[in-house]
Design a protein around this motif. Sequence first.
Motif, PDB file in Angstrom:
ATOM      1  N   ILE A 276       0.822  -1.209   0.000  1.00 39.82           N
ATOM      2  CA  ILE A 276       0.000   0.000   0.000  1.00 39.82           C
ATOM      3  C   ILE A 276       0.855   1.257   0.000  1.00 39.82           C
ATOM      4  O   ILE A 276       0.336   2.358   0.084  1.00 39.82           O
ATOM      5  CB  ILE A 276      -0.941   0.018   1.219  1.00 39.82           C
ATOM      6  CG1 ILE A 276      -0.143   0.089   2.529  1.00 39.82           C
ATOM      7  CG2 ILE A 276      -1.864  -1.179   1.201  1.00 39.82           C
ATOM      8  CD1 ILE A 276      -1.013   0.291   3.747  1.00 39.82           C
ATOM      9  N   LYS A 277       2.187   1.091  -0.123  1.00 45.55           N
ATOM     10  CA  LYS A 277       3.087   2.242  -0.102  1.00 45.55           C
ATOM     11  C   LYS A 277       3.870   2.327  -1.407  1.00 45.55           C
ATOM     12  O   LYS A 277       4.276   1.317  -1.972  1.00 45.55           O
ATOM     13  CB  LYS A 277       4.051   2.150   1.081  1.00 45.55           C
ATOM     14  CG  LYS A 277       3.359   2.317   2.433  1.00 45.55           C
ATOM     15  CD  LYS A 277       4.367   2.333   3.564  1.00 45.55           C
ATOM     16  CE  LYS A 277       3.669   2.528   4.908  1.00 45.55           C
ATOM     17  NZ  LYS A 277       4.637   2.541   6.042  1.00 45.55           N
ATOM     18  N   CYS A 278       4.086   3.547  -1.859  1.00 45.44           N
ATOM     19  CA  CYS A 278       4.828   3.789  -3.087  1.00 45.44           C
ATOM     20  C   CYS A 278       6.314   3.591  -2.839  1.00 45.44           C
ATOM     21  O   CYS A 278       6.840   4.074  -1.821  1.00 45.44           O
ATOM     22  CB  CYS A 278       4.556   5.211  -3.585  1.00 45.44           C
ATOM     23  SG  CYS A 278       5.609   5.736  -4.954  1.00 45.44           S
ATOM     24  N   PRO A 279       7.048   2.917  -3.743  1.00 45.56           N
ATOM     25  CA  PRO A 279       8.487   2.738  -3.549  1.00 45.56           C
ATOM     26  C   PRO A 279       9.297   4.019  -3.715  1.00 45.56           C
ATOM     27  O   PRO A 279      10.489   4.041  -3.401  1.00 45.56           O
ATOM     28  CB  PRO A 279       8.853   1.713  -4.635  1.00 45.56           C
ATOM     29  CG  PRO A 279       7.802   1.873  -5.674  1.00 45.56           C
ATOM     30  CD  PRO A 279       6.548   2.232  -4.937  1.00 45.56           C
ATOM     31  N   LEU A 280       8.665   5.079  -4.205  1.00 41.54           N
ATOM     32  CA  LEU A 280       9.361   6.358  -4.366  1.00 41.54           C
ATOM     33  C   LEU A 280       9.116   7.290  -3.186  1.00 41.54           C
ATOM     34  O   LEU A 280      10.050   7.919  -2.681  1.00 41.54           O
ATOM     35  CB  LEU A 280       8.916   7.040  -5.667  1.00 41.54           C
ATOM     36  CG  LEU A 280       9.196   6.282  -6.970  1.00 41.54           C
ATOM     37  CD1 LEU A 280       8.636   7.050  -8.151  1.00 41.54           C
ATOM     38  CD2 LEU A 280      10.697   6.067  -7.139  1.00 41.54           C
ATOM     39  N   THR A 281       7.871   7.406  -2.747  1.00 35.46           N
ATOM     40  CA  THR A 281       7.539   8.332  -1.665  1.00 35.46           C
ATOM     41  C   THR A 281       7.527   7.653  -0.296  1.00 35.46           C
ATOM     42  O   THR A 281       7.564   8.343   0.721  1.00 35.46           O
ATOM     43  CB  THR A 281       6.155   8.953  -1.908  1.00 35.46           C
ATOM     44  OG1 THR A 281       5.163   7.909  -1.882  1.00 35.46           O
ATOM     45  CG2 THR A 281       6.099   9.648  -3.264  1.00 35.46           C
ATOM     46  N   PHE A 282       7.459   6.315  -0.271  1.00 34.30           N
ATOM     47  CA  PHE A 282       7.343   5.533   0.967  1.00 34.30           C
ATOM     48  C   PHE A 282       6.096   5.916   1.769  1.00 34.30           C
ATOM     49  O   PHE A 282       6.048   5.737   2.974  1.00 34.30           O
ATOM     50  CB  PHE A 282       8.594   5.692   1.837  1.00 34.30           C
ATOM     51  CG  PHE A 282       9.862   5.281   1.140  1.00 34.30           C
ATOM     52  CD1 PHE A 282      10.169   3.946   0.975  1.00 34.30           C
ATOM     53  CD2 PHE A 282      10.734   6.234   0.641  1.00 34.30           C
ATOM     54  CE1 PHE A 282      11.328   3.556   0.323  1.00 34.30           C
ATOM     55  CE2 PHE A 282      11.894   5.860  -0.007  1.00 34.30           C
ATOM     56  CZ  PHE A 282      12.208   4.517  -0.167  1.00 34.30           C
TER      57      PHE A 282
ATOM     58  N   TYR B  74      -0.376   4.952  -1.119  1.00 36.31           N
ATOM     59  CA  TYR B  74      -0.828   5.439  -2.421  1.00 36.31           C
ATOM     60  C   TYR B  74      -2.072   6.314  -2.286  1.00 36.31           C
ATOM     61  O   TYR B  74      -2.956   6.052  -1.485  1.00 36.31           O
ATOM     62  CB  TYR B  74      -1.170   4.265  -3.336  1.00 36.31           C
ATOM     63  CG  TYR B  74       0.021   3.496  -3.836  1.00 36.31           C
ATOM     64  CD1 TYR B  74       0.880   4.031  -4.784  1.00 36.31           C
ATOM     65  CD2 TYR B  74       0.267   2.204  -3.383  1.00 36.31           C
ATOM     66  CE1 TYR B  74       1.962   3.314  -5.253  1.00 36.31           C
ATOM     67  CE2 TYR B  74       1.340   1.475  -3.854  1.00 36.31           C
ATOM     68  CZ  TYR B  74       2.189   2.032  -4.790  1.00 36.31           C
ATOM     69  OH  TYR B  74       3.257   1.325  -5.258  1.00 36.31           O
ATOM     70  N   LYS B  75      -2.091   7.361  -3.089  1.00 34.06           N
ATOM     71  CA  LYS B  75      -3.293   8.160  -3.277  1.00 34.06           C
ATOM     72  C   LYS B  75      -3.826   7.996  -4.697  1.00 34.06           C
ATOM     73  O   LYS B  75      -5.027   7.924  -4.914  1.00 34.06           O
ATOM     74  CB  LYS B  75      -3.001   9.635  -2.988  1.00 34.06           C
ATOM     75  CG  LYS B  75      -2.660   9.921  -1.529  1.00 34.06           C
ATOM     76  CD  LYS B  75      -2.443  11.408  -1.319  1.00 34.06           C
ATOM     77  CE  LYS B  75      -2.127  11.711   0.149  1.00 34.06           C
ATOM     78  NZ  LYS B  75      -1.873  13.160   0.357  1.00 34.06           N
TER      79      LYS B  75
ATOM     80  N   VAL C  10      -8.015  -1.139 -10.006  1.00 38.72           N
ATOM     81  CA  VAL C  10      -8.125  -2.342  -9.182  1.00 38.72           C
ATOM     82  C   VAL C  10      -7.220  -2.227  -7.963  1.00 38.72           C
ATOM     83  O   VAL C  10      -7.631  -2.511  -6.830  1.00 38.72           O
ATOM     84  CB  VAL C  10      -7.772  -3.589 -10.008  1.00 38.72           C
ATOM     85  CG1 VAL C  10      -7.880  -4.841  -9.147  1.00 38.72           C
ATOM     86  CG2 VAL C  10      -8.693  -3.708 -11.215  1.00 38.72           C
ATOM     87  N   LEU C  11      -5.985  -1.791  -8.194  1.00 47.95           N
ATOM     88  CA  LEU C  11      -5.066  -1.623  -7.066  1.00 47.95           C
ATOM     89  C   LEU C  11      -5.563  -0.534  -6.129  1.00 47.95           C
ATOM     90  O   LEU C  11      -5.478  -0.671  -4.901  1.00 47.95           O
ATOM     91  CB  LEU C  11      -3.665  -1.287  -7.580  1.00 47.95           C
ATOM     92  CG  LEU C  11      -2.596  -1.114  -6.505  1.00 47.95           C
ATOM     93  CD1 LEU C  11      -2.427  -2.402  -5.700  1.00 47.95           C
ATOM     94  CD2 LEU C  11      -1.266  -0.713  -7.133  1.00 47.95           C
ATOM     95  N   ALA C  12      -6.076   0.564  -6.681  1.00 49.10           N
ATOM     96  CA  ALA C  12      -6.618   1.629  -5.837  1.00 49.10           C
ATOM     97  C   ALA C  12      -7.757   1.106  -4.973  1.00 49.10           C
ATOM     98  O   ALA C  12      -7.886   1.461  -3.798  1.00 49.10           O
ATOM     99  CB  ALA C  12      -7.087   2.798  -6.703  1.00 49.10           C
TER     100      ALA C  12
END
Length: 464
Positions: free
Chosen positions: A319-325, A328-329, A390-392
Amino acid sequence: MSSRHRQSGTRPTPSRSSIVPSQTPARRPAVEEELPPYKKPSHPLNEQALTKLRALNGPSITQLKDHNKKAADRITNAAALVLDTLYERQAAVAQKRAKWDKSIDTESRGQDEARLAELQAQVDEFSKKLEESMRAVIDNGAAAQRIEESLAWLQTNAPGRLQKEYATQRSQQQSQRASQRAWESQARRTQSRDEDEDVQDEHETQVSMGPTPGPTPPDGLRPSLTGVSEMYTERVEREKIDYTSISYFGRYSKNKEYSTFKKMVHDAQYRDDRPLPNPETWFTETGEPALGVTGHGEDHDDDDDDDDDIVMERATISIKCPLTFLPYKDPYTSSKCPHTFERNAIMEMIRKSNVRVGGGSANNGDKAVKCPVTGCDQMLRMKDLNHDPVLARRIKRLQEDKAREAEQSDGEEDTQILTSQRPIASVQSRIQDPSPSRLQIPSTLGTPRSSIVDDLGSSGEEHE
């Protein structure tokens, strides 16, 4: 005079009443008029015709494609909403069955199960219609693509083709005219030697009034070229036949909208981390979509390969972005690799990149970056990344479940605190008792309270 003016302003005159019927026919469309018979063009396209031809492939095609995209999104969301309703009803009935098995509240069992069966039948029927609608939307999108490509082909090829046809037909007509004149001249010379002047005049009259055995220009002196509309219709029909000859698997399995639809249906049905089955299982032997076949079934654990796939699929869910840690929004997933990023973060990386791909030189092409995930060598452009509904949806559900668990955990801790505070009130009501042993009880009961507070403050695992 003034009275006449006032009277004429208030009363309708015969001339004014005739205005109404005279306007009525003008508003009617001239549907009764027949168009003149179609004539093929006799000259190549001029500059004005080329400008109008270029204008055909414009905003209307873009609007059609946008309309198709919105229709696909709404169908997908409708399928998820319908299946969510069924899932929630099934979960509620499953909870009641646990009570029914213990002979608790069995009065409504028959009614609840009948309603669930009815809802299941309605959802199955509705899902079938949504499946058909999604395929129709994809077919319409393919038709819009054919229109766009055919119009672009016309802009490039029609002018030259018409010019070539015109030159060929003019050359043929000139050759035929020359042959005709030579034949007529030879016929006149031959007849002048063998026949008298009267017979020769009669023959010339026949030549001028009827067909001759020599070659004659087609359609008189007017060239007959292939019309632009004929070229367009021929190409569109040929492309349509090619499209409809493709199997359902070839048409839909690699289509992005259809894949998203199947993923959304699969997630709404199962709500777990099992992977979507191979697209080859989406269709029957006759080519028809296998409606409802979205899961492996109850026996998928027996297959070791399926187990490996499930483990891999579950390992990639985050549930976390690998860039922003950060959670996800607006997750965007790559079409080249199975990696997802926060939209703003990955788009900003691409905007700042000095690397370009697909242009044939360093200064051409689209900006791109190497996939930020370690071990992935794919070059990602902006058009390679798309919103992943789907992921969202799954992330939102995970976040809601996590918030619900935190709420329940807080409620349990509050209950523990209230439970620990109850003896204090009973002891404080007896503080007047001078017994030292009773006065020390509150300090002894205060220790669990402080320990509970420490536990609330040390939720390190959840924070990580």
